[in-house]
Scaffold this motif. Sequence first.
Motif, short mmCIF file in Angstrom:
data_model
loop_
_atom_site.label_atom_id
_atom_site.label_comp_id
_atom_site.label_asym_id
_atom_site.label_seq_id
_atom_site.Cartn_x
_atom_site.Cartn_y
_atom_site.Cartn_z
N ALA A 59 0.83 -1.21 0.00
CA ALA A 59 0.00 0.00 0.00
C ALA A 59 0.86 1.25 0.00
CB ALA A 59 -0.93 -0.01 1.21
N HIS A 60 1.92 1.25 0.79
CA HIS A 60 2.81 2.41 0.84
C HIS A 60 3.55 2.56 -0.48
CE1 HIS A 60 5.35 5.45 2.83
NE2 HIS A 60 6.28 4.99 2.02
N VAL A 61 4.07 1.47 -1.01
CA VAL A 61 4.83 1.52 -2.26
C VAL A 61 3.96 2.03 -3.40
CG1 VAL A 61 6.00 0.07 -3.98
CG2 VAL A 61 6.46 -0.27 -1.54
N ASP A 62 2.72 1.58 -3.45
CA ASP A 62 1.82 2.00 -4.52
C ASP A 62 1.49 3.49 -4.43
OD1 ASP A 62 1.72 -0.53 -5.61
OD2 ASP A 62 -0.15 -1.09 -4.60
N ALA A 63 1.42 4.02 -3.22
CA ALA A 63 1.10 5.44 -3.04
C ALA A 63 2.29 6.35 -3.29
CB ALA A 63 0.55 5.68 -1.64
N TRP A 64 3.49 5.85 -3.00
CA TRP A 64 4.71 6.65 -3.13
C TRP A 64 5.62 5.93 -4.13
CZ3 TRP A 64 4.14 11.09 -0.45
CH2 TRP A 64 3.23 11.10 0.60
N GLU A 65 5.45 6.26 -5.40
CA GLU A 65 6.02 5.46 -6.47
C GLU A 65 7.55 5.42 -6.47
OE1 GLU A 65 3.24 5.77 -10.19
OE2 GLU A 65 3.22 7.70 -9.11
N ARG A 66 8.21 6.45 -5.96
CA ARG A 66 9.68 6.49 -5.99
C ARG A 66 10.26 6.25 -4.59
NH1 ARG A 66 12.70 10.66 -7.66
NH2 ARG A 66 14.11 9.26 -8.77
N THR A 67 9.53 5.53 -3.77
CA THR A 67 9.96 5.29 -2.40
C THR A 67 11.09 4.27 -2.33
OG1 THR A 67 9.15 4.70 -0.19
CG2 THR A 67 8.29 3.44 -2.03
N SER A 68 11.81 4.29 -1.22
CA SER A 68 12.81 3.25 -0.93
C SER A 68 12.29 2.31 0.16
CB SER A 68 14.13 3.90 -0.49
OG SER A 68 13.93 4.75 0.63
N TYR A 69 11.02 2.39 0.47
CA TYR A 69 10.39 1.59 1.54
C TYR A 69 10.39 0.11 1.17
CZ TYR A 69 6.96 1.15 5.40
OH TYR A 69 6.31 0.88 6.57
N THR A 70 10.73 -0.73 2.15
CA THR A 70 10.81 -2.17 1.93
C THR A 70 10.15 -2.91 3.09
OG1 THR A 70 12.91 -2.39 3.12
CG2 THR A 70 13.04 -1.89 0.74
N ALA A 71 10.10 -4.23 2.96
CA ALA A 71 9.59 -5.05 4.06
C ALA A 71 10.43 -4.86 5.31
CB ALA A 71 9.55 -6.52 3.65
N ARG A 72 11.75 -4.70 5.14
CA ARG A 72 12.62 -4.46 6.29
C ARG A 72 12.30 -3.10 6.93
NH1 ARG A 72 17.52 -6.04 8.73
NH2 ARG A 72 17.59 -4.84 10.64
N SER A 73 12.02 -2.09 6.09
CA SER A 73 11.65 -0.78 6.63
C SER A 73 10.43 -0.91 7.53
CB SER A 73 11.33 0.19 5.49
OG SER A 73 12.40 0.32 4.59
N TYR A 74 9.42 -1.62 7.05
CA TYR A 74 8.20 -1.76 7.82
C TYR A 74 8.43 -2.57 9.10
CZ TYR A 74 3.34 -2.90 9.00
OH TYR A 74 2.15 -3.07 9.65
N ALA A 75 9.28 -3.58 9.01
CA ALA A 75 9.60 -4.35 10.21
C ALA A 75 10.24 -3.45 11.27
CB ALA A 75 10.53 -5.51 9.86
#
Length: 311
Positions: free
Chosen positions: A185-201
């Motif tokens: 959901a975050h990746v889809d909203a912020w197309e140029r993000t560096s957010y990953t599963a590790r970030s969310y963890a």
Amino acid sequence: MTDSELLTAADIPLMQGLAQRVTALRPDHISAGASYGELAWVWGQGCTPYGSTWPRRHWYAGDELVAWGWAFLPRTVRRRDGSTTEVTGSSLSYQVHPGHLHLVDEIIDWYDGVAAGLERAVTPTNAERFALARWAAHGYEPDADDGEWTQLNGRDLTGLDEPRLPDGYRLRTADEVGPDAAVQAHVDAWERTSYTARSYADVRRTAAYRGDLHLLVEAPDETMAASTIMWFDPANETVEFEPVGTHPKHRRLGLARAMLLAGMHRAVAAGARHATVVAEGGAHDSGPARLYQGLGFREISRDAPMLKPAG
């Protein structure tokens, strides 16, 4: 008493404690990067890739933290789309208790030392009159006016409208949908993000995170169309929305408005009486500000970026 080293997870609750005390006294002194929720969010989503470039310093009065500085030094930002950006300058988040404003000069001296030779940016708020004068005295000048701005907004949680989602959409929580859907959901909203599963963890490991206050809107095809995390500050009975995002294919449907209203109702049930959200805008994009204004949020303060050239 002072100390200086790389920022760690154990520092965040201490810094949040100061944010809570400052919020109670001068909420207009809370810059966009130094709020209770933003501290947890910035730490969690960036600590793994960038933590080695995050020196910090704490100042104490007795055993109580009364000021801190958190520097962001040069780094390579790698995004999920494969693009990279080289950040060659530095920036600073900081906070100082209103009763210890004399420490602003020590914060500036520390930052000038840890970022020596780099372009240095800092963002006090427009209400921090003493700090603004001290930064200027040390050679920092207002950032060139490019029409962009960041402001903190707030509203009381009374007289809330009822949320209305379009047919087929429904509200979910991160506890219900799980980590994969929350990240997507975050990746889809912020197309140029560096957010990953590790970030969310790492975000989930912060003490302030609650999965039941991480809201998402599920589309009819069962994908996540919008999401926001709410950070509840029990000391000030305040909830902060950060971040807030909607999938481009699902925008202009009123999803963010309904999600935020549902979040405010949920916040009241959790014990909150006030809500805040940061808006970024400018000449070419004032959509978020219009959304929040339409929901009853009003400006508390704006960041007042200042720069000092390299050297």
